[in-house]
Design a protein around this motif. Structure first.
Motif, PDB file in Angstrom:
ATOM      1  N   ARG A 167      -2.796   1.440   1.532  1.00  0.00           N
ATOM      2  CA  ARG A 167      -1.808   1.417   2.613  1.00  0.00           C
ATOM      3  C   ARG A 167      -1.826   0.115   3.405  1.00  0.00           C
ATOM      4  NH1 ARG A 167      -1.201   5.636   5.328  1.00  0.00           N
ATOM      5  NH2 ARG A 167      -0.460   4.648   7.240  1.00  0.00           N
ATOM      6  N   SER A 168      -2.942  -0.605   3.431  1.00  0.00           N
ATOM      7  CA  SER A 168      -2.999  -1.858   4.188  1.00  0.00           C
ATOM      8  C   SER A 168      -2.018  -2.880   3.638  1.00  0.00           C
ATOM      9  CB  SER A 168      -4.424  -2.423   4.169  1.00  0.00           C
ATOM     10  OG  SER A 168      -4.821  -2.735   2.839  1.00  0.00           O
ATOM     11  N   HIS A 169      -1.807  -2.873   2.312  1.00  0.00           N
ATOM     12  CA  HIS A 169      -0.842  -3.806   1.707  1.00  0.00           C
ATOM     13  C   HIS A 169       0.594  -3.342   1.955  1.00  0.00           C
ATOM     14  CE1 HIS A 169      -4.164  -5.853  -0.072  1.00  0.00           C
ATOM     15  NE2 HIS A 169      -4.454  -4.891  -0.929  1.00  0.00           N
ATOM     16  N   VAL A 170       0.791  -2.029   1.973  1.00  0.00           N
ATOM     17  CA  VAL A 170       2.151  -1.490   2.130  1.00  0.00           C
ATOM     18  C   VAL A 170       2.656  -1.696   3.547  1.00  0.00           C
ATOM     19  CG1 VAL A 170       3.551   0.607   2.036  1.00  0.00           C
ATOM     20  CG2 VAL A 170       1.787   0.200   0.302  1.00  0.00           C
ATOM     21  N   THR A 171       1.835  -1.406   4.550  1.00  0.00           N
ATOM     22  CA  THR A 171       2.296  -1.512   5.936  1.00  0.00           C
ATOM     23  C   THR A 171       2.601  -2.956   6.344  1.00  0.00           C
ATOM     24  OG1 THR A 171      -0.027  -1.580   6.671  1.00  0.00           O
ATOM     25  CG2 THR A 171       1.062   0.567   6.683  1.00  0.00           C
ATOM     26  N   SER A 172       1.962  -3.916   5.676  1.00  0.00           N
ATOM     27  CA  SER A 172       2.164  -5.328   6.053  1.00  0.00           C
ATOM     28  C   SER A 172       3.025  -6.087   5.050  1.00  0.00           C
ATOM     29  CB  SER A 172       0.806  -6.024   6.179  1.00  0.00           C
ATOM     30  OG  SER A 172       0.105  -5.999   4.947  1.00  0.00           O
ATOM     31  N   ILE A 173       3.724  -5.372   4.193  1.00  0.00           N
ATOM     32  CA  ILE A 173       4.451  -6.028   3.101  1.00  0.00           C
ATOM     33  C   ILE A 173       5.576  -6.931   3.601  1.00  0.00           C
ATOM     34  CG2 ILE A 173       6.073  -4.103   2.782  1.00  0.00           C
ATOM     35  CD1 ILE A 173       5.913  -4.632  -0.224  1.00  0.00           C
ATOM     36  N   LEU A 174       6.168  -6.624   4.749  1.00  0.00           N
ATOM     37  CA  LEU A 174       7.279  -7.428   5.253  1.00  0.00           C
ATOM     38  C   LEU A 174       6.818  -8.659   6.004  1.00  0.00           C
ATOM     39  CD1 LEU A 174       9.630  -4.576   6.550  1.00  0.00           C
ATOM     40  CD2 LEU A 174       9.691  -5.758   4.345  1.00  0.00           C
ATOM     41  N   GLU A 175       5.626  -8.583   6.630  1.00  0.00           N
ATOM     42  CA  GLU A 175       5.142  -9.710   7.431  1.00  0.00           C
ATOM     43  C   GLU A 175       4.180 -10.614   6.680  1.00  0.00           C
ATOM     44  OE1 GLU A 175       4.643  -6.515   8.387  1.00  0.00           O
ATOM     45  OE2 GLU A 175       6.345  -6.267   9.761  1.00  0.00           O
ATOM     46  N   GLY A 224       2.720   1.631 -18.283  1.00  0.00           N
ATOM     47  CA  GLY A 224       3.328   2.953 -18.316  1.00  0.00           C
ATOM     48  C   GLY A 224       2.707   3.910 -17.316  1.00  0.00           C
ATOM     49  N   ILE A 225       2.151   3.380 -16.214  1.00  0.00           N
ATOM     50  CA  ILE A 225       1.524   4.208 -15.184  1.00  0.00           C
ATOM     51  C   ILE A 225       2.379   4.135 -13.920  1.00  0.00           C
ATOM     52  CG2 ILE A 225      -0.540   4.583 -13.775  1.00  0.00           C
ATOM     53  CD1 ILE A 225      -2.178   3.167 -15.902  1.00  0.00           C
ATOM     54  N   PRO A 226       2.906   5.265 -13.436  1.00  0.00           N
ATOM     55  CA  PRO A 226       3.741   5.244 -12.230  1.00  0.00           C
ATOM     56  C   PRO A 226       2.946   4.816 -10.996  1.00  0.00           C
ATOM     57  CG  PRO A 226       3.261   7.501 -12.887  1.00  0.00           C
ATOM     58  CD  PRO A 226       2.765   6.618 -13.993  1.00  0.00           C
ATOM     59  N   ILE A 227       3.642   4.197 -10.049  1.00  0.00           N
ATOM     60  CA  ILE A 227       3.026   3.649  -8.854  1.00  0.00           C
ATOM     61  C   ILE A 227       3.496   4.419  -7.623  1.00  0.00           C
ATOM     62  CG2 ILE A 227       2.698   1.596  -7.434  1.00  0.00           C
ATOM     63  CD1 ILE A 227       1.481   1.325 -10.186  1.00  0.00           C
ATOM     64  N   THR A 228       2.531   4.787  -6.762  1.00  0.00           N
ATOM     65  CA  THR A 228       2.827   5.417  -5.479  1.00  0.00           C
ATOM     66  C   THR A 228       2.391   4.466  -4.363  1.00  0.00           C
ATOM     67  OG1 THR A 228       2.581   7.673  -6.297  1.00  0.00           O
ATOM     68  CG2 THR A 228       2.295   7.340  -3.935  1.00  0.00           C
ATOM     69  N   ALA A 229       3.260   4.312  -3.378  1.00  0.00           N
ATOM     70  CA  ALA A 229       2.951   3.456  -2.233  1.00  0.00           C
ATOM     71  C   ALA A 229       2.600   4.332  -1.037  1.00  0.00           C
ATOM     72  CB  ALA A 229       4.139   2.562  -1.899  1.00  0.00           C
ATOM     73  N   ASP A 230       1.431   4.086  -0.459  1.00  0.00           N
ATOM     74  CA  ASP A 230       0.964   4.857   0.701  1.00  0.00           C
ATOM     75  C   ASP A 230       1.100   3.998   1.954  1.00  0.00           C
ATOM     76  OD1 ASP A 230      -0.221   6.618   2.409  1.00  0.00           O
ATOM     77  OD2 ASP A 230      -2.263   6.298   1.701  1.00  0.00           O
ATOM     78  N   GLY A 231       1.713   4.563   3.008  1.00  0.00           N
ATOM     79  CA  GLY A 231       1.830   3.837   4.267  1.00  0.00           C
ATOM     80  C   GLY A 231       3.239   3.363   4.573  1.00  0.00           C
ATOM     81  N   ILE A 232       4.255   4.058   4.055  1.00  0.00           N
ATOM     82  CA  ILE A 232       5.646   3.697   4.348  1.00  0.00           C
ATOM     83  C   ILE A 232       5.983   4.189   5.752  1.00  0.00           C
ATOM     84  CG2 ILE A 232       8.048   3.978   3.642  1.00  0.00           C
ATOM     85  CD1 ILE A 232       7.056   4.467   0.804  1.00  0.00           C
ATOM     86  N   GLU A 233       6.255   3.249   6.653  1.00  0.00           N
ATOM     87  CA  GLU A 233       6.459   3.615   8.053  1.00  0.00           C
ATOM     88  C   GLU A 233       7.891   3.453   8.524  1.00  0.00           C
ATOM     89  OE1 GLU A 233       3.620   1.426  10.317  1.00  0.00           O
ATOM     90  OE2 GLU A 233       1.910   2.613   9.613  1.00  0.00           O
ATOM     91  N   ASP A 234       8.736   2.792   7.747  1.00  0.00           N
ATOM     92  CA  ASP A 234      10.140   2.671   8.149  1.00  0.00           C
ATOM     93  C   ASP A 234      11.019   2.444   6.921  1.00  0.00           C
ATOM     94  OD1 ASP A 234      10.047  -0.149   7.513  1.00  0.00           O
ATOM     95  OD2 ASP A 234       9.114  -0.489   9.478  1.00  0.00           O
TER      96      ASP A 234
END
Length: 547
Positions: A448-456, A475-485
């Motif tokens: 989640r640390s990478h996801v929450t700061s992905i825009l900045e 062929g492995i699906p990806i889930t992103a943890d930490g989507i805040e907006d």
């Protein structure tokens, strides 16, 4: 030594003392006879031996020779007694030394530590000085001992004692408390506490130097807790306990460092102890319950499942944050009981949901030390009738560092039952990419640390983009943890992440709240239909048992 032992010793001394005193009297009597008659008897003895003496002279000769024999006997007995006394004295000294010292390292043992520390405190008071007590614990010594054997471990302990002795002031106390734990005390000027800090730093530097034994280069570090004597202490035990508390604080802060005792540490320890006791009672009372964080398909916006998280509502402390109780539960070995308890409740709850919805559980690294973990999870599935294909077990990257062979065994057993495995918190640098091939991962969850700061943060964006591309190629699906907006959601959708979770979709929900959300989306199954399915499943299990 108790009274019975004293009596026994006295009796043995008396038993041996009787013959010894008799021998001494015989020797003294023989010497006196020899001195009193030697002048007359020697001349007559020579005449008798040359054949010129009378019969009475021959009797005197016999008495004379017997006198000499008694003197020789007494001298030999004296020498034997002297040797026996020396052996006894040496044995007593050896026993006394073993009673107060550690046989391997030669430093004091824990039984002597308190007395010696009390004596040092008294001496320091007389000089208007103070005492610093240091508790030392070697970091990861067990790993080295298991890897290279006990002889290598013994070599490290001896080297550590030599280095500690070299680092401390001339007048100091050093004791081995057992295993890889040591304690030392020294007198210092209370106006110059920096001297204690300098000694602690020297200990850390000296102990960290490699130990060479039979061609092996072994390195250990040390965590040190420091407590200073205070006139308000009620006992030496308080000083030792505070140093021990500070030492564990040094370990929690990253090891290979020293930490001063602070009263806040003691308060924290008491709080942790209270929480631990309440948790053990809470497990029995069913106070832990699951809550559900929504997982969403980023392409369609549809709900795909939930990540299950434990919540604790204590009757005495109110709601307790998982950030507080989970580390304590892991440290005290009760995280497995809490996890399985919550898992059972979640299985029962989810039986009323749409069969397409999945449950994801984050398993603690501590639980992966349990060789029967897979069997326990499968047992819960059987008992609740929850389908294995709706269950996903998530493990952190760091779990793979502890015991990769055991992890492979557990994960293999789970996948054989149709349970999916997710690699969680991916992207923090622990895992080898080879694990993605050798272990049966069906999903990767980005930290989640990478996801929450992905825009900045451009670096985070590059990492997420690289993981998404890698997942697609494998062929492995990806889930992103930490989507805040919505902006983060849109960015991840464009990158290629499949599912996501975070506060953008709502906070974790209780069972009642989840039931309401699913009812609004028509994602609940008919309870009567579910009961019928359960009855059918139970009938099948009964038939299998009968067969």
């Amino acid at each position: 030594m108790n009274n019975a032992e004293n009596i026994k010793t006295d009796k043995s001394s008396a038993a041996s003392g009787g013959p010894d005193r008799l021998s001494a009297l015989i020797v003294i009597f023989a010497i006196l006879m020899f001195v009193g008659t030697a002048g007359t008897v020697v001349t007559e003895a020579i005449a008798a031996l040359s054949g010129h003496g009378s019969g009475s002279d021959k009797m005197l000769v016999s008495a004379f020779l017997l006198n000499i024999a008694l003197i020789l006997f007494g001298w030999k007995r004296y020498r034997d007694l002297a040797a026996e006394v020396a052996v006894r004295k040496e044995a007593e000294e050896r026993a006394q030394k073993l009673a107060i010292t550690d046989p391997l390292t030669g430093c004091l043992n824990c039984r002597t530590l308190k007395d010696k520390t009390s004596e040092m405190i008294s001496a320091a008071r007389d000089k208007n000085k103070s005492v610093a007590f240091l508790m030392l614990d070697l970091d990861k010594f067990k790993y080295i001992n298991d890897l290279h054997g006990h002889s290598a471990g013994d070599a490290i302990l001896k080297a550590v004692v030599e280095r500690v002795s070299r680092s401390l002031p001339t007048h100091h106390i050093l004791a081995r408390l057992g295993g890889d734990e040591f304690a030392c005390a020294m007198i210092f000027d209370p106006d110059r506490p920096e001297m204690v800090a300098r000694v602690a730093e020297d200990l850390i530097d000296n102990i960290s130097e490699p130990v060479v034994d039979n061609g092996l280069h072994m390195e250990v570090t040390v965590s040190i807790g420091v407590a200073l004597y205070d006139e308000g202490f009620s006992s030496v035990d308080t000083l030792i306990r505070r140093a021990d508390i500070a030492m564990y604080s040094a370990k929690k802060q990253g090891r290979n460092r020293f930490c001063w005792f602070d009263i806040a540490m003691e308060n924290e320890l008491q709080t942790r102890s209270m929480i631990e006791s309440s948790m053990r009672q809470g497990i029995q009372a069913g106070e832990f319950a699951p809550c559900y964080e929504q997982q969403v398909d980023l392409a369609t916006g549809n709900l795909t499942g939930f990540e299950v998280q434990p919540r604790w509502n204590s009757p005495t402390q109110g709601p307790v944050s998982p950030e507080i109780f989970i580390p304590i539960a892991e440290e005290n070995g009760i995280i497995g009981d809490i996890s399985l308890n919550v898992m059972r409740q979640a299985f029962e709850d989810a039986k009323l949901w749409d069969p397409a919805l999945t449950l994801s559980f984050n398993i603690s690294p501590i639980q992966f030390q349990d060789r029967w973990l897979a069997q326990k999870i499968v047992k819960l599935l059987v008992e609740t009738g929850f389908p294995p294909n709706r269950l996903e077990i998530e493990i952190a990257e760091s779990t793979l560092l502890d015991d990769i062979v055991l992890a492979q065994s557990i994960l293999g057993s789970l996948t054989n039952q149709g349970i999916r495995i997710a690699l969680g918190s991916f992207g923090v640098g622990y895992s080898s990419l080879a694990h993605l091939h050798t272990l049966p991962f069906g999903r990767i969850k980005i930290n989640r640390s990478h996801v929450t700061s992905i825009l900045e943060n451009p670096g985070s964006a590059q990492i997420v983009n690289a993981i998404a591309k890698m997942g697609k190629s494998l062929g492995i699906p990806i889930t992103a943890d930490g989507i805040e907006d919505e902006a983060i959601e849109d960015k991840l959708r464009k990158i290629g992440c499949v599912t996501g979770q975070g506060w953008h979709y709502g906070h974790p929900l209780s069972n009642d709240q989840t039931h309401k959300v699913l009812a609004e989306r028509s994602l609940l199954v008919d309870k009567a239909e579910n009961d019928a399915q359960d009855a059918g499943a139970n009938g099948v299990k009964t038939e299998r048992k009968a067969g």
